[in-house]
Design a protein around this motif. Structure first.
Motif, PDB file in Angstrom:
ATOM      1  N   UNK A   2       0.827  -1.205   0.000  1.00  0.00           N
ATOM      2  CA  UNK A   2       0.000   0.000   0.000  1.00  0.00           C
ATOM      3  C   UNK A   2       0.863   1.258   0.000  1.00  0.00           C
ATOM      4  N   UNK A   3       0.237   2.405  -0.140  1.00  0.00           N
ATOM      5  CA  UNK A   3       0.936   3.690  -0.254  1.00  0.00           C
ATOM      6  C   UNK A   3       1.711   4.058   0.998  1.00  0.00           C
ATOM      7  N   UNK A   4       1.197   3.723   2.177  1.00  0.00           N
ATOM      8  CA  UNK A   4       1.866   4.077   3.428  1.00  0.00           C
ATOM      9  C   UNK A   4       3.160   3.263   3.588  1.00  0.00           C
ATOM     10  N   UNK A   5       3.136   1.987   3.237  1.00  0.00           N
ATOM     11  CA  UNK A   5       4.337   1.146   3.326  1.00  0.00           C
ATOM     12  C   UNK A   5       5.423   1.623   2.373  1.00  0.00           C
ATOM     13  N   UNK A   6       5.037   1.994   1.165  1.00  0.00           N
ATOM     14  CA  UNK A   6       5.991   2.501   0.184  1.00  0.00           C
ATOM     15  C   UNK A   6       6.574   3.831   0.640  1.00  0.00           C
ATOM     16  N   UNK A   7       5.725   4.690   1.207  1.00  0.00           N
ATOM     17  CA  UNK A   7       6.191   5.970   1.724  1.00  0.00           C
ATOM     18  C   UNK A   7       7.203   5.757   2.854  1.00  0.00           C
ATOM     19  N   UNK A  11      11.075   7.000   2.824  1.00  0.00           N
ATOM     20  CA  UNK A  11      11.556   7.866   3.899  1.00  0.00           C
ATOM     21  C   UNK A  11      12.809   7.306   4.546  1.00  0.00           C
ATOM     22  N   UNK A  12      12.815   6.030   4.849  1.00  0.00           N
ATOM     23  CA  UNK A  12      13.978   5.396   5.479  1.00  0.00           C
ATOM     24  C   UNK A  12      15.182   5.453   4.547  1.00  0.00           C
ATOM     25  N   UNK A  16      18.651   7.539   5.263  1.00  0.00           N
ATOM     26  CA  UNK A  16      19.929   6.826   5.247  1.00  0.00           C
ATOM     27  C   UNK A  16      20.896   7.444   4.241  1.00  0.00           C
ATOM     28  N   UNK A  17      20.396   7.826   3.071  1.00  0.00           N
ATOM     29  CA  UNK A  17      21.242   8.453   2.056  1.00  0.00           C
ATOM     30  C   UNK A  17      21.797   9.791   2.545  1.00  0.00           C
ATOM     31  N   UNK A  18      20.957  10.597   3.198  1.00  0.00           N
ATOM     32  CA  UNK A  18      21.403  11.884   3.729  1.00  0.00           C
ATOM     33  C   UNK A  18      22.463  11.662   4.803  1.00  0.00           C
ATOM     34  N   UNK A  19      22.259  10.683   5.666  1.00  0.00           N
ATOM     35  CA  UNK A  19      23.223  10.366   6.720  1.00  0.00           C
ATOM     36  C   UNK A  19      24.574   9.959   6.131  1.00  0.00           C
TER      37      UNK A  19
END
Length: 101
Positions: A2-7, A11-12, A16-19
């Motif tokens: 669903x959309x919430x799981x993909x979001x 987000x994770x 992680x990429x920014x970190x």
């Protein structure tokens, strides 16, 4: 999925990429700095990841001197300041040599 799981996955992954980018930039900045031992005056560089995980006190890091082995908080100095200090010392030494001749 669903959309919430993909979001949540997006987000994770973004976080992680920014970190990872921030750690890489920190390590790059640390390659332009060195440390000075308060005991023997030795100046040395340390790997960026080592300084990332070292204990901090202001801008100083808890490190061991490779020359004398002393473990204490050492001053974090930009390379520009060090090169300027070396230039001034060389100029002073040259003036002293010229005056001595």
């Amino acid at each position: 999925m669903n959309g919430i799981g993909l979001f949540g996955i997006i987000t994770v992954c973004s976080t992680l990429a920014v970190f990872i980018v921030c750690i890489a930039l920190y390590c790059r900045i640390q390659t332009k700095r060195h440390f000075k031992c308060p005991r023997c005056g030795a100046r040395f560089k340390v790997a960026g990841m080592r300084t990332f995980f070292a204990s901090r006190q202001g801008t100083d890091r808890l490190l061991s001197c490779p020359q004398c082995g002393m473990s204490c908080y050492m001053e974090n100095i930009p390379d520009e300041e060090y090169t300027e200090e070396v230039r001034r010392a060389d100029g002073q030494r040259r003036r002293e040599e010229e005056e001595g001749k």
